[in-house]
Scaffold this active site. Sequence first.
Site, PDB file in Angstrom:
ATOM      1  N   PRO A 129       0.919  -1.127  -0.029  1.00  5.49           N
ATOM      2  CG  PRO A 129      -1.013  -1.452   1.551  1.00  5.49           C
ATOM      3  CD  PRO A 129       0.363  -2.195   0.987  1.00  5.49           C
ATOM      4  CD  GLN A 279      -5.121  11.594 -48.561  1.00  7.28           C
ATOM      5  OE1 GLN A 279      -5.387  12.695 -48.251  1.00  7.28           O
ATOM      6  NE2 GLN A 279      -4.678  11.405 -49.830  1.00  7.28           N
ATOM      7  N   GLY A 341     -19.592   5.711 -32.273  1.00 15.26           N
ATOM      8  CA  GLY A 341     -20.271   5.241 -31.224  1.00 15.26           C
ATOM      9  C   GLY A 341     -20.490   3.700 -31.101  1.00 15.26           C
ATOM     10  CD  GLU A 364       4.592  -6.951 -14.735  1.00 17.42           C
ATOM     11  OE1 GLU A 364       5.516  -7.043 -13.702  1.00 17.42           O
ATOM     12  OE2 GLU A 364       4.177  -8.280 -15.018  1.00 17.42           O
ATOM     13  NE  ARG A 376      19.091   3.823 -12.679  1.00 19.10           N
ATOM     14  CZ  ARG A 376      17.949   3.315 -12.190  1.00 19.10           C
ATOM     15  NH1 ARG A 376      17.321   4.148 -11.432  1.00 19.10           N
ATOM     16  NH2 ARG A 376      17.410   2.209 -12.565  1.00 19.10           N
TER      17      ARG A 376
END
Length: 381
Positions: A129, A279, A341, A364, A376
Amino acid sequence: MTTQFDLTDEQLQIQEMARQFTADAITPHAAEWDEKHLFPRATIRSAAELGFASIYVSEESGGIGLGRLEAALIMEAMAYGCPSTSAFISIHNMASWMIDRFGSQAVKDKYLPSLITMDRLASYCLTEPSSGSDAAALKTRAVKDGDHYVVTGTKQFISGGGENEIYVTMVRTGEEGPKGISCLVIEKGMPGLSFGAQEKKLGWHSQPTAQVILEEVRVPAENLVGGEGEGFRIAMMGLDGGRLNIGACSLGGAQRCLDEAIQYTKDRQQFGKPIADFQNTQFTLADMATELEAARALLYLAAAKVTAGAPDKTKFAAMAKRLATDTGSSVVDRALQLHGGYGYLQDYPIERFWRDLRVHSILEGTNQVMRMIVGRELTRQ
């Protein structure tokens, strides 16, 4: 020059087998699983008959011993029918691999036979948590007491929580930070182990998700996976493969929605002709297909690097996960728009994929954390 980018005959056979399994066992039922929140345990177990419960568990341990690219092909194929179910099988594979790769022979003998057949299902328990992206700050503690560990804490957002029998769990056995984390296998039914209510989620309705609550659970010391203090490294190595698989699930789901959008725009008539003839529609479909192929190419490359143990495997896994999940959601969103829709209705599969793929950029490791990993690595060079 193109042959180096082609799948091998064996990989093509694996892909076709997974596609056929999906067409027969997953796609016809996925909408019902989603609508009724059904956990398709029998279907998942049937995947084990094809070896899909132990994709990269070693052959010595009873698995099929494939690489991460083959795993990605399988997850991508199954996600074409249901990303939620494919992702659940991926998590089981990750937990099984961790036991096979780092567990003692006693732990392997105790758990792998039933995991390989999916007579028992496994969860991966890292998130808490109060520690999501900052996973090394986890607070679940395991105190050694004779030949047992006494474990207390709570794990959050656990796929399979309450349903699965095995929980590969990261716990704190030592100092604060990553070096104090170890990995234990905890079984459903151990006194003190309980579960929270099933989470009410936007998507991933075909798999259960709940807190795993540990209240002075006594776990045999022989259930330690790896050595004390090695848990965080093990967890992160597991995530390299997990990130590839969740990216593959996004690719499979997005490919399904692209295919649905192509067919729909051919059939749908407006202004006297199919909307596929406009198109604007063609440009949209062209971008969707191009971006999907680019994400797929990077993910397959990253999978090969993880299998080979390349020095930059973690960077590439993070890059591939970020691109594949972002691209997947973007492709599905445009597929929904092309359906108008009707795409918003449950009568069509698009809205289910839209909901299921949204979480892929969170779990993940969030896509923001993926950027941190890549950034990094780039600035460290």
